[in-house]
Design an enzyme around this catalytic site. Structure first.
Site, PDB file in Angstrom:
ATOM      1  N   PHE A  44       0.928  -1.198   0.039  1.00  0.00           N
ATOM      2  CA  PHE A  44       0.124   0.018  -0.144  1.00  0.00           C
ATOM      3  C   PHE A  44       0.951   1.145   0.102  1.00  0.00           C
ATOM      4  O   PHE A  44       1.281   1.744   1.047  1.00  0.00           O
ATOM      5  CB  PHE A  44      -0.930  -0.050   1.351  1.00  0.00           C
ATOM      6  CG  PHE A  44      -2.188  -0.998   1.227  1.00  0.00           C
ATOM      7  CD1 PHE A  44      -1.453  -2.281   1.580  1.00  0.00           C
ATOM      8  CD2 PHE A  44      -3.262  -0.736   1.135  1.00  0.00           C
ATOM      9  CE1 PHE A  44      -2.687  -3.201   1.539  1.00  0.00           C
ATOM     10  CE2 PHE A  44      -4.262  -1.802   1.217  1.00  0.00           C
ATOM     11  CZ  PHE A  44      -3.900  -2.945   1.418  1.00  0.00           C
ATOM     12  N   ASP A  45       1.010   1.811  -0.968  1.00  0.00           N
ATOM     13  CA  ASP A  45       2.235   2.805  -1.232  1.00  0.00           C
ATOM     14  C   ASP A  45       1.797   4.027  -0.563  1.00  0.00           C
ATOM     15  O   ASP A  45       2.557   5.126  -0.299  1.00  0.00           O
ATOM     16  CB  ASP A  45       2.504   3.143  -2.720  1.00  0.00           C
ATOM     17  CG  ASP A  45       3.340   1.877  -3.436  1.00  0.00           C
ATOM     18  OD1 ASP A  45       3.943   1.240  -2.453  1.00  0.00           O
ATOM     19  OD2 ASP A  45       3.441   1.662  -4.518  1.00  0.00           O
ATOM     20  N   GLU A  53       0.989   2.478   3.783  1.00  0.00           N
ATOM     21  CA  GLU A  53       2.206   1.712   4.243  1.00  0.00           C
ATOM     22  C   GLU A  53       3.497   2.599   4.187  1.00  0.00           C
ATOM     23  O   GLU A  53       4.451   2.395   5.150  1.00  0.00           O
ATOM     24  CB  GLU A  53       2.185   0.566   3.842  1.00  0.00           C
ATOM     25  CG  GLU A  53       1.202  -0.558   4.200  1.00  0.00           C
ATOM     26  CD  GLU A  53       1.028  -1.885   3.407  1.00  0.00           C
ATOM     27  OE1 GLU A  53       1.027  -3.005   4.194  1.00  0.00           O
ATOM     28  OE2 GLU A  53       1.844  -2.173   2.676  1.00  0.00           O
ATOM     29  N   GLY A 110       3.383  10.617  -0.196  1.00  0.00           N
ATOM     30  CA  GLY A 110       3.485  12.178  -0.090  1.00  0.00           C
ATOM     31  C   GLY A 110       4.769  12.376   0.513  1.00  0.00           C
ATOM     32  O   GLY A 110       5.687  13.254  -0.185  1.00  0.00           O
ATOM     33  N   VAL A 154       8.981   5.163  -4.997  1.00  0.00           N
ATOM     34  CA  VAL A 154       8.579   4.358  -4.027  1.00  0.00           C
ATOM     35  C   VAL A 154       9.329   3.102  -4.186  1.00  0.00           C
ATOM     36  O   VAL A 154       8.922   2.134  -4.939  1.00  0.00           O
ATOM     37  CB  VAL A 154       7.043   3.919  -4.115  1.00  0.00           C
ATOM     38  CG1 VAL A 154       6.753   2.904  -2.936  1.00  0.00           C
ATOM     39  CG2 VAL A 154       6.055   5.168  -3.948  1.00  0.00           C
ATOM     40  N   GLY A 155      10.445   3.037  -3.469  1.00  0.00           N
ATOM     41  CA  GLY A 155      11.446   1.965  -3.877  1.00  0.00           C
ATOM     42  C   GLY A 155      11.809   1.603  -5.399  1.00  0.00           C
ATOM     43  O   GLY A 155      12.354   2.702  -5.941  1.00  0.00           O
ATOM     44  N   TYR A 169       9.646   1.784  -7.947  1.00  0.00           N
ATOM     45  CA  TYR A 169       8.814   2.327  -8.796  1.00  0.00           C
ATOM     46  C   TYR A 169       8.843   3.789  -8.613  1.00  0.00           C
ATOM     47  O   TYR A 169       9.163   4.257  -7.829  1.00  0.00           O
ATOM     48  CB  TYR A 169       7.713   1.712  -8.586  1.00  0.00           C
ATOM     49  CG  TYR A 169       7.105   0.535  -9.703  1.00  0.00           C
ATOM     50  CD1 TYR A 169       6.742   0.821 -10.785  1.00  0.00           C
ATOM     51  CD2 TYR A 169       6.914  -0.731  -9.188  1.00  0.00           C
ATOM     52  CE1 TYR A 169       6.317  -0.284 -11.743  1.00  0.00           C
ATOM     53  CE2 TYR A 169       6.403  -1.612  -9.810  1.00  0.00           C
ATOM     54  CZ  TYR A 169       6.356  -1.498 -11.224  1.00  0.00           C
ATOM     55  OH  TYR A 169       6.021  -2.563 -12.034  1.00  0.00           O
ATOM     56  N   TYR A 207       5.963   6.807  -9.629  1.00  0.00           N
ATOM     57  CA  TYR A 207       4.446   7.130 -10.002  1.00  0.00           C
ATOM     58  C   TYR A 207       4.321   8.644 -10.216  1.00  0.00           C
ATOM     59  O   TYR A 207       4.712   9.450  -9.412  1.00  0.00           O
ATOM     60  CB  TYR A 207       3.709   6.827  -8.919  1.00  0.00           C
ATOM     61  CG  TYR A 207       3.522   5.344  -8.802  1.00  0.00           C
ATOM     62  CD1 TYR A 207       2.764   4.384  -9.430  1.00  0.00           C
ATOM     63  CD2 TYR A 207       4.083   4.715  -7.711  1.00  0.00           C
ATOM     64  CE1 TYR A 207       2.954   3.118  -9.428  1.00  0.00           C
ATOM     65  CE2 TYR A 207       4.142   3.414  -7.323  1.00  0.00           C
ATOM     66  CZ  TYR A 207       3.526   2.667  -8.159  1.00  0.00           C
ATOM     67  OH  TYR A 207       3.507   1.044  -7.918  1.00  0.00           O
ATOM     68  N   HIS A 256       1.583  -8.524 -11.575  1.00  0.00           N
ATOM     69  CA  HIS A 256       1.285  -7.962 -10.467  1.00  0.00           C
ATOM     70  C   HIS A 256       0.353  -6.696 -10.946  1.00  0.00           C
ATOM     71  O   HIS A 256       0.079  -6.808 -12.386  1.00  0.00           O
ATOM     72  CB  HIS A 256       2.496  -7.141  -9.677  1.00  0.00           C
ATOM     73  CG  HIS A 256       3.012  -6.354 -10.731  1.00  0.00           C
ATOM     74  ND1 HIS A 256       4.101  -6.587 -11.445  1.00  0.00           N
ATOM     75  CD2 HIS A 256       3.264  -5.008 -10.942  1.00  0.00           C
ATOM     76  CE1 HIS A 256       4.649  -5.441 -12.259  1.00  0.00           C
ATOM     77  NE2 HIS A 256       4.236  -4.380 -11.826  1.00  0.00           N
ATOM     78  N   ASP A 285     -14.440  13.862  -4.299  1.00  0.00           N
ATOM     79  CA  ASP A 285     -15.886  14.745  -3.674  1.00  0.00           C
ATOM     80  C   ASP A 285     -16.437  15.675  -4.536  1.00  0.00           C
ATOM     81  O   ASP A 285     -15.863  17.111  -4.510  1.00  0.00           O
ATOM     82  CB  ASP A 285     -15.214  15.336  -2.255  1.00  0.00           C
ATOM     83  CG  ASP A 285     -16.406  15.762  -1.377  1.00  0.00           C
ATOM     84  OD1 ASP A 285     -17.814  16.025  -2.104  1.00  0.00           O
ATOM     85  OD2 ASP A 285     -16.147  16.591  -0.533  1.00  0.00           O
TER      86      ASP A 285
HETATM   87 CO    CO Z   1       4.255  -2.823 -12.642  1.00  0.00          CO
END
Ligand code: CO
Length: 626
Positions: free
Chosen positions: A286-287, A290, A294, A368-369, A371, A373, A421, A430
């Site tokens: 869960f990036d 976990e 941000g 994140v490690g 990867y 995004y 994966h 909202d």
């Molecule tokens: Co991938």
């Protein structure tokens, strides 16, 4: 109201200092306390709602998590409570200590020697969130550490995974809680480096420069952004990243600012792996919850991450020791030419009208490690808001003999493969379409039975189904029926008498592939549906719950919707929030190695009768051209 006293004005250095001092004044905290995050606190939609921060604090010694709400700018502590059972995101400090503990462990050293590795200091150690599987160790706060060989300091360690060795570290005791060696597989030998020192750059690119001689078409005041008829506020949340607030459109047709969304942003994301092998079948990151997406925001570079005339916003977060942490150039704002906006050649008179399409882009990139995004919000002159996730970076890998039978991974190199994966993103949308009282409907195309009402069998029509309650609104994407979801305001009508509306046009995308009986289906229930709708509640922001680390599941959307709350009935509707999960199933290609070209996936929010006609009709033609 000025930008400096708005409830969602971004946190600054002084705010962080105020919050940290207030927290430490309010409670005697042990030396082992650390800050998980400080973010803006949602104080609701009422006019004049106060500006407050939420601080999450952990005692590293026993894992106790507490939360304080602090008023700004005065630092008054509004509440300070413990959160029983919460497991905080992995601290950087703990990740660092986990690697030291691993490197010193005799069993790990013996496992490295079995693989012919004796230079222990050169091994790259990646801590992972452990997930939750109801195993004896799961009541300890854990990381699982994986090992990669680096043949020199800048080497891409993911080219050399050390298969089968998983070290479970107890983060509080700094000790090995469990050691696993699932057997020696040869470490993949081939380097896979990608830097300009490794790859001779080709010379076939012509220069391309983007200039705006009079400056950009937007203005920024604090975190308030105005562009043409759009205006909004922008913050960077320590856990969920880029967040847009108070998105509105100044509509000259009705001579007022019209609200479209109260808040738009990522809520949670998860990367579940489909490999059944013991060394891989627990991988579910869960990036947001976990890791704290941000906190992993890149500082962007002009001309590289962003091209053209750029305005950057810095982001201020809290460091684990309570110090303000500034991420410079965290958010990129710029304009892009995006092809044509509209065109018509009148074949009778020969007249041609064509307009260039321009969009405003607000973006941020996170590492994140392995990867990367990128999250990109787009605003268009035709009233469309669109969002794209751009996935790049390095895929997760495993070592396996090149011709071994393994249906759960694809080969990408000599003795190297990448497990299947998914990357699944859940957005909290909202929408307040011309105000908060909205209804949500599903639109689907239906064919009509052949017969007197459909004599040539060509007929199709749009069926509209209103969602009465949360369970009605747990939906999947169906591209075969052009399924989309409409948020409308029944009390505001357009020129043809319809309620004004925006539609969510989802991409073609799967939901979670793992079985309902899996741990991840319970922990990431949000990923089992493409759409959820809930009544607005300012405490409901994180789709897998506020603390998904090592959580057995059932929190977040699963818990909130269990009571099947009403989404408003009768003519009036209610204040609703859409949750949209989409993503990619990544069956890795050789072309994704060693760094994957950006893969893009996203959705659009498209006006549907929000305007009476094409709102971009009056966009000016290109000066001097058409
Ligand atoms: Co991938």
């Amino acid at each position: 109201m000025t930008p400096t006293d708005h409830r969602c004005d971004a946190l600054g250095i002084r705010d962080i200092e105020t919050v940290v001092a207030a927290v430490r004044r309010a409670r005697e905290l042990p030396d082992t306390h650390r800050f998980n995050f400080v973010t803006l606190h949602d104080t609701g939609k009422a006019p004049g709602a106060p500006r407050r921060a939420l601080a999450s604090i952990v005692d590293r010694a026993d894992g106790t998590v507490s939360e304080a709400v602090v008023n700004l700018p005065d630092g008054e502590v509004i509440s300070f409570v413990d959160i029983p059972g919460a497991v905080p995101p992995l601290l950087y400090e703990e990740a660092f200590l986990a690697s030291i503990t691993t490197r010193e462990d005799d069993r790990w050293r013996a496992a490295m020697r079995r693989r012919g590795i004796t230079d222990f200091d050169s091994i790259q150690l990646d801590p992972w969130p452990p997930g939750w599987f109801g195993e004896p160790e799961d009541d300890r706060r854990l990381a699982r550490v994986l090992s990669y060989r680096r043949d020199f300091p800048e080497d891409n360690g993911y080219a050399h995974p050390i298969e089968g060795v998983v070290v479970w570290i107890d983060l509080e005791k700094n000790e090995v809680a469990r050691f696993e060696d699932h057997g020696v597989v040869p470490v993949p030998p081939d380097p896979a480096n990608y830097r300009t020192v490794d790859v001779e750059p080709r010379t076939d690119r012509a220069p391309l420069e983007i200039t705006q001689p009079d400056g950009p078409g937007f203005t920024v005041d604090g975190n308030h952004l105005s562009w043409q008829r759009w205006d909004l506020r922008i913050t960077l949340h320590a856990i969920t990243g880029l967040t847009l607030h108070d998105v509105g459109y100044h509509d000259p047709a009705v001579r007022r600012r019209r609200s479209i969304a109260h808040q738009l942003g990522l809520s949670e994301m998860v990367v579940p792996y489909g490999d059944v092998a013991a060394a891989h079948n627990w991988k579910n990151a869960f990036d947001c919850g976990e890791w704290g997406l941000g906190r992993m925001t890149n500082s962007l570079t002009l001309g590289c991450d962003c091209l053209g005339v750029i305005h950057y916003l810095d982001a201020v977060l809290v460091g684990e020791q309570g110090e303000p942490r500034v991420i410079e150039n965290a958010i990129c704002i710029h304009e892009e030419d995006f092809g044509i906006l509209w065109k018509h050649l009148d074949m009778h008179s020969g007249t041609v009208e064509v307009r260039r399409r321009r969009r405003l882009v607000v973006s941020a990139i996170h590492t994140v490690g392995n990867y990367e995004y990128g999250f990109y919000w787009y605003f268009y002159e035709d009233g469309t808001i669109a969002h794209e996730v751009k996935l790049t970076g390095i895929v997760q890998v495993k070592a396996r003999p090149t011709h071994a039978h393994d249906p759960y991974s694809n080969p990408i190199g000599e003795g190297l493969a990448a497990p299947h994966h998914q990357h699944l993103f859940c957005y909290r949308l909202d929408l307040d379409v011309d105000g908060p009282d909205n209804i949500v409907e599903e639109i689907e195309v239906a064919t009509v039975p052949a017969g007197p009402d459909n004599p040539r069998s060509n007929g199709f029509l749009a069926e509209v189904t209103r969602f009465g309650s949360e369970h009605d609104a747990m939906r999947l994407i169906d591209s075969s029926t052009a399924r989309r979801w409409r948020v409308s305001n029944p009390s505001v009508r357009n020129a043809v008498g319809q309620p004004v509306a925006y539609e969510l046009h989802p991409p073609s995308t799967p939901v979670l592939h793992a079985l309902d009986s899996s741990s991840i289906a319970a922990r990431a229930a949000f990923a089992t549906r493409n759409l959820w709708v809930t009544p607005y509640d300012r405490t409901e922001h994180r789709a897998a719950g506020d603390y998904p680390s090592q959580h057995p599941g059932g929190d977040g959307l699963a818990r909130w919707t269990a009571g099947n709350r009403s989404l408003g009935d009768g003519d009036g509707g209610g204040d609703v929030v859409l949750w949209h999960t989409f993503g990619v199933t990544h069956l890795v290609r050789p072309e994704d190695w060693p760094v994957m070209p950006v893969e893009v996936k996203g959705f659009s929010l498209v006006p549907f009768g929000f305007f009476d006609r094409n709102p971009a009709l009056d966009v000016a033609p290109q000066p001097g051209h058409c």
